[in-house]
Design a protein around this motif. Structure first.
Motif, mmCIF file in Angstrom:
data_model
loop_
_atom_site.group_PDB
_atom_site.id
_atom_site.type_symbol
_atom_site.label_atom_id
_atom_site.label_comp_id
_atom_site.label_asym_id
_atom_site.label_seq_id
_atom_site.Cartn_x
_atom_site.Cartn_y
_atom_site.Cartn_z
ATOM 1 N N GLU A 78 0.833 -1.203 0.000
ATOM 2 C CA GLU A 78 0.000 0.000 0.000
ATOM 3 C C GLU A 78 0.870 1.257 0.000
ATOM 4 O O GLU A 78 0.519 2.262 -0.630
ATOM 5 C CB GLU A 78 -0.920 -0.015 1.222
ATOM 6 N N ARG A 79 2.001 1.193 0.690
ATOM 7 C CA ARG A 79 2.882 2.358 0.713
ATOM 8 C C ARG A 79 3.463 2.616 -0.674
ATOM 9 O O ARG A 79 3.553 3.762 -1.114
ATOM 10 C CB ARG A 79 3.998 2.160 1.727
ATOM 11 N N ARG A 80 3.839 1.543 -1.367
ATOM 12 C CA ARG A 80 4.355 1.717 -2.733
ATOM 13 C C ARG A 80 3.281 2.328 -3.630
ATOM 14 O O ARG A 80 3.572 3.182 -4.473
ATOM 15 C CB ARG A 80 4.828 0.374 -3.284
ATOM 16 N N THR A 81 2.039 1.910 -3.463
ATOM 17 C CA THR A 81 0.944 2.481 -4.245
ATOM 18 C C THR A 81 0.739 3.950 -3.902
ATOM 19 O O THR A 81 0.532 4.794 -4.781
ATOM 20 C CB THR A 81 -0.357 1.697 -3.987
ATOM 21 N N ALA A 82 0.819 4.254 -2.615
ATOM 22 C CA ALA A 82 0.613 5.637 -2.175
ATOM 23 C C ALA A 82 1.654 6.582 -2.747
ATOM 24 O O ALA A 82 1.388 7.768 -2.969
ATOM 25 C CB ALA A 82 0.625 5.699 -0.655
ATOM 26 N N LEU A 83 2.851 6.053 -2.997
ATOM 27 C CA LEU A 83 3.926 6.895 -3.528
ATOM 28 C C LEU A 83 3.697 7.334 -4.970
ATOM 29 O O LEU A 83 4.363 8.250 -5.453
ATOM 30 C CB LEU A 83 5.257 6.134 -3.447
ATOM 31 N N ALA A 84 2.763 6.679 -5.665
ATOM 32 C CA ALA A 84 2.529 7.013 -7.071
ATOM 33 C C ALA A 84 2.143 8.479 -7.240
ATOM 34 O O ALA A 84 2.579 9.140 -8.194
ATOM 35 C CB ALA A 84 1.448 6.106 -7.651
ATOM 36 N N LEU A 85 1.347 9.006 -6.323
ATOM 37 C CA LEU A 85 0.887 10.389 -6.453
ATOM 38 C C LEU A 85 2.046 11.372 -6.324
ATOM 39 O O LEU A 85 2.220 12.258 -7.177
ATOM 40 C CB LEU A 85 -0.186 10.690 -5.410
ATOM 41 N N SER A 86 2.853 11.227 -5.250
ATOM 42 C CA SER A 86 3.946 12.177 -5.071
ATOM 43 C C SER A 86 4.962 12.065 -6.204
ATOM 44 O O SER A 86 5.494 13.084 -6.674
ATOM 45 C CB SER A 86 4.630 11.957 -3.722
ATOM 46 N N ARG A 87 5.214 10.841 -6.673
ATOM 47 C CA ARG A 87 6.170 10.679 -7.777
ATOM 48 C C ARG A 87 5.650 11.326 -9.052
ATOM 49 O O ARG A 87 6.415 11.925 -9.814
ATOM 50 C CB ARG A 87 6.449 9.197 -7.980
ATOM 51 N N ALA A 88 4.352 11.213 -9.291
ATOM 52 C CA ALA A 88 3.765 11.847 -10.467
ATOM 53 C C ALA A 88 3.861 13.373 -10.368
ATOM 54 O O ALA A 88 4.180 14.057 -11.344
ATOM 55 C CB ALA A 88 2.309 11.422 -10.632
ATOM 56 N N LEU A 89 3.611 13.911 -9.170
ATOM 57 C CA LEU A 89 3.700 15.356 -8.973
ATOM 58 C C LEU A 89 5.126 15.853 -9.162
ATOM 59 O O LEU A 89 5.362 16.875 -9.814
ATOM 60 C CB LEU A 89 3.191 15.721 -7.581
ATOM 61 N N PHE A 90 6.084 15.109 -8.607
ATOM 62 C CA PHE A 90 7.474 15.520 -8.750
ATOM 63 C C PHE A 90 7.934 15.417 -10.202
ATOM 64 O O PHE A 90 8.695 16.263 -10.683
ATOM 65 C CB PHE A 90 8.369 14.663 -7.856
ATOM 66 N N ALA A 91 7.474 14.381 -10.900
ATOM 67 C CA ALA A 91 7.844 14.227 -12.307
ATOM 68 C C ALA A 91 7.283 15.384 -13.132
ATOM 69 O O ALA A 91 7.965 15.922 -14.017
ATOM 70 C CB ALA A 91 7.332 12.890 -12.843
ATOM 71 N N ALA A 92 6.037 15.768 -12.848
ATOM 72 C CA ALA A 92 5.431 16.895 -13.561
ATOM 73 C C ALA A 92 6.180 18.193 -13.263
ATOM 74 O O ALA A 92 6.414 19.013 -14.161
ATOM 75 C CB ALA A 92 3.961 17.020 -13.171
ATOM 76 N N ARG A 93 6.555 18.365 -11.992
ATOM 77 C CA ARG A 93 7.322 19.559 -11.620
ATOM 78 C C ARG A 93 8.652 19.614 -12.366
ATOM 79 O O ARG A 93 9.034 20.666 -12.902
ATOM 80 C CB ARG A 93 7.576 19.534 -10.120
ATOM 81 N N ASP A 94 9.361 18.479 -12.405
ATOM 82 C CA ASP A 94 10.662 18.449 -13.062
ATOM 83 C C ASP A 94 10.523 18.669 -14.570
ATOM 84 O O ASP A 94 11.361 19.340 -15.190
ATOM 85 C CB ASP A 94 11.351 17.112 -12.789
ATOM 86 N N ARG A 95 9.467 18.101 -15.148
ATOM 87 C CA ARG A 95 9.257 18.282 -16.592
ATOM 88 C C ARG A 95 8.952 19.740 -16.911
ATOM 89 O O ARG A 95 9.458 20.282 -17.905
ATOM 90 C CB ARG A 95 8.121 17.383 -17.070
ATOM 91 N N LEU A 96 8.131 20.360 -16.080
ATOM 92 C CA LEU A 96 7.819 21.772 -16.286
ATOM 93 C C LEU A 96 9.071 22.630 -16.150
ATOM 94 O O LEU A 96 9.304 23.548 -16.944
ATOM 95 C CB LEU A 96 6.758 22.227 -15.295
#
Length: 240
Positions: free
Chosen positions: A201-219
């Motif tokens: 469940e913790r690995r699943t929960a990390l999907a959101l923060s990783r997606a946000l950080f990836a979007a931030r880095d791409r921007l």
């Protein structure tokens, strides 16, 4: 003016009797207990804001009005002794930890704060009534503690927006201060409920923060490329 240990207050009368130094500002940090580094960061921010002569009050109250199921309410972690230690180490002067009967004498309140359309979206759509219960207890605790400023984490973004709107709409005259989210090294935002997560469940929960950080880095990368392109174009224009 912080002392060790922090004063533990159990009733509204004890809180009302808490002396506020002349001319000092009072800040409050509201929690449901099970304090962690995210809460400690809020308390330290409150202490920095009011200074050494100010007063910091931490509330610890598991609010039944914002829980949808009794099972979820019953299993919410309650660790008051540990919470007191965290609070005083972070700079609290007093911890207000009332019982349910103290906050809601006579049972569930008939008059409540209604979050309105803002509370029916996003998290509110999945948890009907949650934000009504949250705003009701925040309003009560603001009246009881009578602070100059209240500190909330940005992690609970919808909650923060609703509290700000309530304070503005109902003329509370209190500063609502937002404090940045505190995260574990793996990127998951700190939360008292995280202790219930399994490894999967913790690995699943990390999907959101990783997606946000990836979007931030791409921007950020896109903005850097655009800035570089403008700089090259500007240099070429001057050369011509």
């Amino acid at each position: 003016m912080t002392t060790a240990p922090a004063t533990l207050l159990r009733t509204a009368a004890e809180l009302d009797a808490l002396a506020r130094p002349a001319g000092a500002r009072r800040a409050v940090t509201m929690t449901m207990g099970a304090l962690h580094e995210g809460h400690a960061t809020l308390i330290r921010a409150a202490r920095d804001a009011v200074g050494p002569d100010g007063q910091v009050v931490v509330t610890v109250f598991v609010n039944p009005l914002q829980f949808g199921e009794s099972a979820d309410l019953d299993r919410y972690p309650r660790t008051l002794d540990a919470d007191l230690a965290v609070a005083v180490a972070a700079g609290a002067d007093a911890v207000f930890a009332p019982s349910v009967d103290e906050v809601y004498p006579g049972g569930d309140p008939q008059v409540r704060i209604v979050a309105g359309a803002m509370g029916e979206r996003l998290e509110g759509a999945a948890r009907p009534g949650h934000f009504d219960g949250m705003l009701t207890v925040v309003a009560k605790l603001l009246h009881l503690t009578r602070p100059d400023a209240a500190f909330f984490g940005q992690k609970d973004a919808q909650q923060l927006a609703l509290v700000r709107r309530m304070v503005r709409d109902l003329n509370f005259g209190i500063d609502i201060v937002a404090v940045p989210t505190v995260r574990d090294p793996d990127g998951l935002a700190l939360s008292s409920r995280n202790r219930f997560l399994s490894a999967d469940e913790r690995r699943t929960a990390l999907a959101l923060s990783r997606a946000l950080f990836a979007a931030r880095d791409r921007l950020a990368a896109r903005q850097a490329l655009l800035a570089r392109a403008r700089s090259v174009a500007s240099g070429a224009g001057r050369a011509a």
